[in-house]
Design a protein around this motif. Structure first.
Motif, short mmCIF file in Angstrom:
data_model
loop_
_atom_site.label_atom_id
_atom_site.label_comp_id
_atom_site.label_asym_id
_atom_site.label_seq_id
_atom_site.Cartn_x
_atom_site.Cartn_y
_atom_site.Cartn_z
N UNK A 41 0.92 -1.09 -0.11
CA UNK A 41 0.08 -0.10 -0.17
C UNK A 41 1.01 1.20 -0.12
N UNK A 42 1.89 1.34 0.72
CA UNK A 42 2.82 2.38 0.86
C UNK A 42 3.58 2.57 -0.58
N UNK A 43 3.97 1.43 -1.21
CA UNK A 43 4.22 1.51 -2.53
C UNK A 43 3.48 1.92 -3.70
N UNK A 44 2.29 1.62 -3.54
CA UNK A 44 1.19 2.21 -4.35
C UNK A 44 0.98 3.74 -4.24
N UNK A 45 0.84 4.19 -3.08
CA UNK A 45 0.71 5.52 -2.78
C UNK A 45 2.11 6.49 -3.40
N UNK A 46 3.31 5.78 -3.09
CA UNK A 46 4.53 6.43 -3.65
C UNK A 46 4.36 6.40 -5.24
N UNK A 47 3.84 5.57 -5.88
CA UNK A 47 3.71 5.54 -7.29
C UNK A 47 2.90 6.41 -7.75
N UNK A 48 1.59 6.42 -7.03
CA UNK A 48 0.47 7.45 -7.45
C UNK A 48 1.26 8.86 -7.13
N UNK A 49 1.94 9.04 -6.37
CA UNK A 49 2.48 10.52 -6.14
C UNK A 49 3.80 10.81 -7.11
#
Length: 138
Positions: A83-91
């Protein structure tokens, strides 16, 4: 302060989790909850660690074995990391789209579908002429 900041010594973490400090040492050996260490090798627990200790206690009262608890925590940690990685990629994606405006253009197709266009091109327009005449009512 972040939830992952290692701030609590073992006595405080044990009190917050409602456990004995020796239980925390055992969980550390079993790698259920592995706290960070200071330069003097003292254990330092984060608020996230304390929440995991509480979860271990809850699962234990429900009859889940320590091996089962360990697997559950591994999966929960993996989900949190993803989930952290997804948020990072979204940013990263949002920053990229903002820094390069106009590189992706979309138009609506004739039947309502979304059509991707190259930058600088126009959507093809339907140029057919349709004539409508009302019927004569007799």
């Amino acid at each position: 302060m972040e939830a992952t900041d290692p701030v609590f010594p073992i006595a405080i973490a044990a009190e917050l989790a409602g456990m004995h400090p020796q239980t925390l040492r055992q969980y550390d050996r079993l790698e259920l909850v592995v706290p960070q260490r200071t330069s003097g090798l003292s254990r330092r627990y984060s608020m996230r660690d304390v929440m995991q200790l509480r979860e271990i206690a809850r699962l234990g009262t429900e009859g889940v074995s320590l091996e089962g608890i360990k697997r559950i925590l591994q999966l929960e940690n993996q989900v949190a990391a993803l989930a952290d990685r997804v948020r990072e990629l979204e940013h990263v994606l949002a920053d990229e789209l903002l820094s390069r405006p106009g590189n992706r253009v979309f138009a609506g197709g004739g039947t309502g579908e979304v059509v991707s266009l190259r930058a600088g091109t126009r959507a093809k327009r339907n140029t057919q002429l349709v004539v409508w005449r009302p019927r004569d009512h007799d």
